[in-house]
Scaffold this active site. Structure first.
Site, PDB file in Angstrom:
ATOM      1  N   ASN A  46      -7.538   2.902  -5.154  1.00 52.07           N
ATOM      2  CA  ASN A  46      -7.832   1.492  -5.420  1.00 52.07           C
ATOM      3  C   ASN A  46      -6.955   0.906  -6.521  1.00 52.07           C
ATOM      4  O   ASN A  46      -7.293  -0.144  -7.080  1.00 52.07           O
ATOM      5  CB  ASN A  46      -9.321   1.333  -5.777  1.00 52.07           C
ATOM      6  CG  ASN A  46     -10.213   1.694  -4.612  1.00 52.07           C
ATOM      7  OD1 ASN A  46      -9.889   1.394  -3.465  1.00 52.07           O
ATOM      8  ND2 ASN A  46     -11.314   2.363  -4.886  1.00 52.07           N
TER       9      ASN A  46
ATOM     10  N   HIS B 101      -8.737  -8.021  -5.765  1.00 56.69           N
ATOM     11  CA  HIS B 101      -9.936  -8.642  -5.179  1.00 56.69           C
ATOM     12  C   HIS B 101     -10.283  -9.935  -5.917  1.00 56.69           C
ATOM     13  O   HIS B 101     -10.782 -10.890  -5.323  1.00 56.69           O
ATOM     14  CB  HIS B 101     -11.127  -7.682  -5.228  1.00 56.69           C
ATOM     15  CG  HIS B 101     -11.050  -6.609  -4.183  1.00 56.69           C
ATOM     16  ND1 HIS B 101     -11.745  -5.416  -4.271  1.00 56.69           N
ATOM     17  CD2 HIS B 101     -10.358  -6.537  -3.032  1.00 56.69           C
ATOM     18  CE1 HIS B 101     -11.469  -4.669  -3.215  1.00 56.69           C
ATOM     19  NE2 HIS B 101     -10.632  -5.327  -2.447  1.00 56.69           N
TER      20      HIS B 101
ATOM     21  N   GLU C 147       0.838  -1.214   0.000  1.00 59.37           N
ATOM     22  CA  GLU C 147       0.000   0.000   0.000  1.00 59.37           C
ATOM     23  C   GLU C 147       0.872   1.263   0.000  1.00 59.37           C
ATOM     24  O   GLU C 147       0.486   2.296  -0.545  1.00 59.37           O
ATOM     25  CB  GLU C 147      -0.954   0.006   1.208  1.00 59.37           C
ATOM     26  CG  GLU C 147      -1.898  -1.201   1.294  1.00 59.37           C
ATOM     27  CD  GLU C 147      -3.081  -1.159   0.324  1.00 59.37           C
ATOM     28  OE1 GLU C 147      -3.200  -0.200  -0.458  1.00 59.37           O
ATOM     29  OE2 GLU C 147      -3.886  -2.125   0.350  1.00 59.37           O
TER      30      GLU C 147
HETATM   31  N1  GLY Z   1      -8.335   2.317   1.062  1.00 65.76           N
HETATM   32  C1  GLY Z   1      -9.074   3.126   0.161  1.00 65.76           C
HETATM   33  C2  GLY Z   1      -9.636   4.371   0.766  1.00 65.76           C
HETATM   34  O1  GLY Z   1      -9.467   4.680   1.912  1.00 65.76           O
HETATM   35  O2  GLY Z   1     -10.305   5.085   0.067  1.00 65.76           O
END
Ligand code: GLY
Ligand code: NAD
Length: 362
Positions: A243, A250, A183
């Site tokens: 995303n 997913h 991330e």
């Molecule tokens: N993890 C995506 C968001 O917080 O929008």
């Protein structure tokens, strides 16, 4: 070494504190506790490690503790409802505060309980995974899973503070650390090319849990997330860029059954497929794809779907992802390292070709 960032959302603004030893600084937490009744929600893995120091910051208050079983499968309505049972049994009032001590699962359930209890009470995020410190604790998305889909039930409900004690990362399993790093890479890819370069230069330090490198990575990630959320709190536009890799990811998670690959691992492979697709469309230069693969591989992350999950099956699973709008599959793709866009203008053949290309080894 401690850092403070502020996320500016008018009346819903809040600070994000990042640094070592923050759980042992009771004066940090206390100003954000509303009322005299506090419930700490944690899980069976994190509570034995970190509940004790947190308690010291809550002396003089009525404190209840709700220790959940550990796992994504418990991010569901019975566990969530159990929090209300405990709050009501203790006669918690509207001015109580919930504290989420744990990773993204605890944070999402607790935040959603706070969003709903008596139509909304305050909550504080105390994230203890890298993923939660760089992503899920910031931005106010809360929720639970439904058997028909992940994160399908939820609410936007911002915390009143985020306290990310980076010392907690010392006990995090290696795979969980890597999943959080996926991330982190995402922020570099979607909007911060200088951060991507920095990650390439500091990959070994991050992998070795160098404290200063981790703090800088968390701070830069949270700043990027704060900028995006400030501009688009409710995901009407650019928040969707967060995303990147997730629709492909997913499909891997759903195809394998949730819990086999970690979310961050699936996102890592998904970002490579998104990069491949962007290259095929002529938006991303060819040299960028191996750079992205190589950085993710240095963190020990997968860069292609598992061999047993066919590309056609992946496409089917992508079509049921929640980012499908009016029947069209919408994907986050790259225009360069540090620049992303959302598009629905991609054919099934192109998607399959990008999945196949990610499987090739170099
Ligand atoms: N993890 C995506 C968001 O917080 O929008
Ligand atoms: P997690 O909460 O399941 O934590 C991973 C594992 O690490 C768990 O077993 C947990 O008990 C353990 N753990 C946590 N802290 C630890 C520590 N310091 N030391 C040792 N073990 C520790 O998973 P996660 O990756 O933190 O979060 C994933 C969840 O976050 C998913 O449910 C996902 O949907 C959600 N998420 C939400 C958002 C959002 O914006 N709300 C964003 C991204 C992900």
């Amino acid at each position: 070494m401690n850092k403070r960032l502020d996320i500016n959302l008018g009346a819903r603004s809040y600070p994000i504190f990042i640094g070592p030893g923050l759980l042992r600084e009771p004066d940090l937490l206390r100003p954000y506790v509303r009322g005299k009744q506090v419930m700490v929600v944690s899980n069976t893995t994190v509570a034995p490690l970190y509940l004790e120091p947190l308690r010291a910051g809550l002396v003089g208050l009525q404190v209840a503790e709700r220790i959940l079983p550990d796992g994504e499968i418990y991010k569901e309505r019975n566990t969530w409802h159990g929090i209300f049972d405990a709050l009501l049994a203790e006669r918690y009032a509207r001015d109580c505060t919930l504290i989420a001590l744990g990773g993204g699962v605890v944070g999402d359930i607790t935040g959603f309980a706070a969003a709903c209890y008596q139509r909304g009470v305050a909550f504080i995020q105390v994230p203890t995974t890298l993923l939660a410190q760089v992503d899920s604790s910031v931005g106010g998305k809360t929720g639970i899973n439904h058997p028909a889909g992940k994160n399908m039930i939820g609410a936007f409900h911002q915390p009143v503070a985020v306290i990310a004690d980076t010392d907690t990362l010392s006990t995090l399993p290696e795979r969980e650390l890597a999943a959080g790093l996926a991330e982190v890479v995402k922020y570099g890819l979607i909007r911060d090319p200088a951060f991507f370069n920095w990650l390439e230069a500091h990959a070994d330090a991050l992998q070795n849990r160098d404290a200063a490198a981790l703090i800088e990575a968390i701070e830069r990630s949270c700043q990027n997330k704060a900028d995006v959320v400030e501009a688009d709190e409710r995901e009407l536009g650019q928040r969707a860029l967060l995303n990147l890799g997730h629709t492909f990811g997913h499909a891997i998670e759903a195809g394998l059954g949730y819990g086999d690959w970690l979310h961050g691992e699936a996102v890592a492979a998904g970002m490579v497929m998104a990069a491949e697709l962007s290259r095929q469309l002529g938006w991303l230069d060819a040299a960028a794809v191996p750079r992205i693969r190589s950085l993710l591989e240095r963190f020990g992350l997968p860069v292609a779907p598992p061999p047993g999950l066919g590309s056609e099956r992946m496409l089917e699973l992508m079509a049921v992802d929640k980012k499908v709008q009016a029947g069209a599959l919408r994907l986050v793709l790259l225009k360069g390292i540090g620049s992303a866009l959302v598009t629905g203008d991609v054919s099934a053949e192109q998607i399959i070709a990008s999945i196949d290309a990610s499987r090739k080894t170099f």
